[in-house]
Enzyme design. Sequence first.
Site, PDB file in Angstrom:
ATOM      1  N   HIS A 117       4.872  77.171  29.713  1.00  0.00           N
ATOM      2  CA  HIS A 117       4.543  76.997  28.300  1.00  0.00           C
ATOM      3  C   HIS A 117       5.785  77.005  27.414  1.00  0.00           C
ATOM      4  O   HIS A 117       5.769  76.426  26.327  1.00  0.00           O
ATOM      5  CB  HIS A 117       3.533  78.055  27.844  1.00  0.00           C
ATOM      6  CG  HIS A 117       4.115  79.419  27.647  1.00  0.00           C
ATOM      7  ND1 HIS A 117       4.174  80.359  28.645  1.00  0.00           N
ATOM      8  CD2 HIS A 117       4.667  80.002  26.554  1.00  0.00           C
ATOM      9  CE1 HIS A 117       4.734  81.458  28.184  1.00  0.00           C
ATOM     10  NE2 HIS A 117       5.042  81.277  26.918  1.00  0.00           N
ATOM     11  N   ASP A 138      -2.554  93.454  20.954  1.00  0.00           N
ATOM     12  CA  ASP A 138      -3.505  93.470  22.064  1.00  0.00           C
ATOM     13  C   ASP A 138      -4.171  94.832  22.202  1.00  0.00           C
ATOM     14  O   ASP A 138      -5.385  94.919  22.422  1.00  0.00           O
ATOM     15  CB  ASP A 138      -2.807  93.090  23.374  1.00  0.00           C
ATOM     16  CG  ASP A 138      -2.351  91.639  23.405  1.00  0.00           C
ATOM     17  OD1 ASP A 138      -2.706  90.889  22.470  1.00  0.00           O
ATOM     18  OD2 ASP A 138      -1.645  91.243  24.349  1.00  0.00           O
TER      19      ASP A 138
END
Length: 658
Positions: free
Chosen positions: A265, A351
């Site tokens: 990515h 997160d």
Amino acid sequence: MDSLLGCGVSAAAREPVPRYLTSQPRVSEVAMQSAPLEQPAKRPRCDGSPRTPPSTPPATANLSADDDFQNTDLRTWEPEDVCSFLENRGFREKKVLDIFRDNKIAGSFLPFLDEDRLEDLGVSSLEERKKMIECIQQLSQSRIDLMKVFNDPIHGHIEFHPLLIRIIDTPQFQRLRYIKQLGGGYYVFPGASHNRFEHSLGVGYLAGCLVRALAEKQPELQISERDILCVQIAGLCHDLGHGPFSHMFDGRFIPRARPEKKWKHEQGSIEMFEHLVNSNELKLVMKNYGLVPEEDITFIKEQIMGPPITPVKDSLWPYKGRPATKSFLYEIVSNKRNGIDVDKWDYFARDCHHLGIQNNFDYKRFIKFARICEVEYKVKEDKTYIRKVKHICSREKEVGNLYDMFHTRNCLHRRAYQHKISNLIDIMITDAFLKADPYVEITGTAGKKFRISTAIDDMEAFTKLTDNIFLEVLHSTDPQLSEAQSILRNIECRNLYKYLGETQPKREKIRKEEYERLPQEVAKAKPEKAPDVELKAEDFIVDVINVDYGMEDKNPIDRVHFYCKSNSKQAVRINKEQVSQLLPEKFAEQLIRVYCKKKDGKSLDAAGKHFVQWCALRDFTKPQDGDIIAPLITPLKWNNKTSSCLQEVSKVKTCLKF
């Protein structure tokens, strides 16, 4: 003086302050905002044209109109630009202007000036000081109007420079709103609904916090506003290249759909960033805000991806965007040296917040003690030559907290990122996308059609590829997508592949080139008293997970340098033995999880026995978890293998080679 500037105060108050300005309190935000505020128009989305047009280049010496001064970003002003502004406002006395020149007062210092400081500097007339403060406050107010504020649940109210807003308001960046941060984790953790968009905002913000704190503490580093903007842009754009369901796409789907394509990515991020800049004509906007696109775009991409494959000719420094004297700038967004970077700081906090897990790492404390030290390295080719590199270092007393940071990362991987069902759902989505891939069309450049797996070759097509592809396949009326739809429906109905259990290699890790044949090994590892069920390799999924501290089997703290209170300029290393006897001996391990696609009781009973037999043959640890195989563990003697068992391992491996 608080070194955490930029982490909770107004953007105008985040600039480095010269020593002669630090003895007095700063101008309060109330004073800076005393001028009446008009209600700003709503910021437009995705059209690439913010409410305030980009300013002319920051060198304001040629500007004369009031509006031109109001619309320029005062953080880019040099001392001569400040003098031009003062002359424009009627302060033409050479003695006054020389005060600003001699003290090198740049635009970023103007908000910190008050009457007392002006008097200390030598502006003797009270009337002149008041008039000057009034002009500066008006200018500061116009700068506040240029900044945009986001209310982030993790970092609070965070401000962004107009150039960053121009980048945010593009289709390429807005695409991140539709890509889940934790992929299939949302199907396990109901709170994990956050996306790459808000994470990217957080990383851009934290990048600014760290680089500004360094600039204030160590003005000798000569960190410019141009440097700060580039670091923030890199933080903002570091995840542009993520595909549907984040790491599932480049970690599972692409390797299976296009095994010859070594694509990550990060590569997608730099290609998408180029596409974002070109398709939205942002090079001129960058110039208008003081950047040099030819150099700075390279610098931004290097921060995201790392050094170019071909280093600069005849140079030991591998980067092109910034010289070796600013090597520390490459350690802020994506730290290839030891993994301590603002990307982790944001996803730890974000997160954990959404997963309902406690975050024990305080990035603000790290920023408080961060400073740049020069480290000497001996070059291998020439032992007599010593290369000096500037690194971000921390106080020696922070070493324990940094071990805790990497422990936090490890815990997050174990409890969430590598959760057995989260990973299973990622595997099932991958299977569905592989079935759908030949029949899905995505329009790219010049109307050319691409598949899910080939969209990475064209950024216009890739811009259209998000998590939405899940629903597009699920609700399609194309009969060719029926197999893919069946898998996706099973995910929604929680009719998942069955988890058999987890094991670990006792000795050598399984190499990547072995992964593909592991299901065949499990299928062939048939016990003597197995049920009369035929199981094939395609009935098994073997998921190999490597869990570490971010640097494979190495201790990342071995690559961190520290400084002592008594000598803040000397960088030292701290051995693990100097910290604690309770720290881990190993910094990496491998987990092997096995799933079965068949779901009937007879097949699952047989599959469980196959798995246990395979673990015994390979001399792996006794399987844990999986309810199906729990009763089968006790009778097997892992530590007292017969020669026939070892011969069976050899037979299995020999068969698989052919």
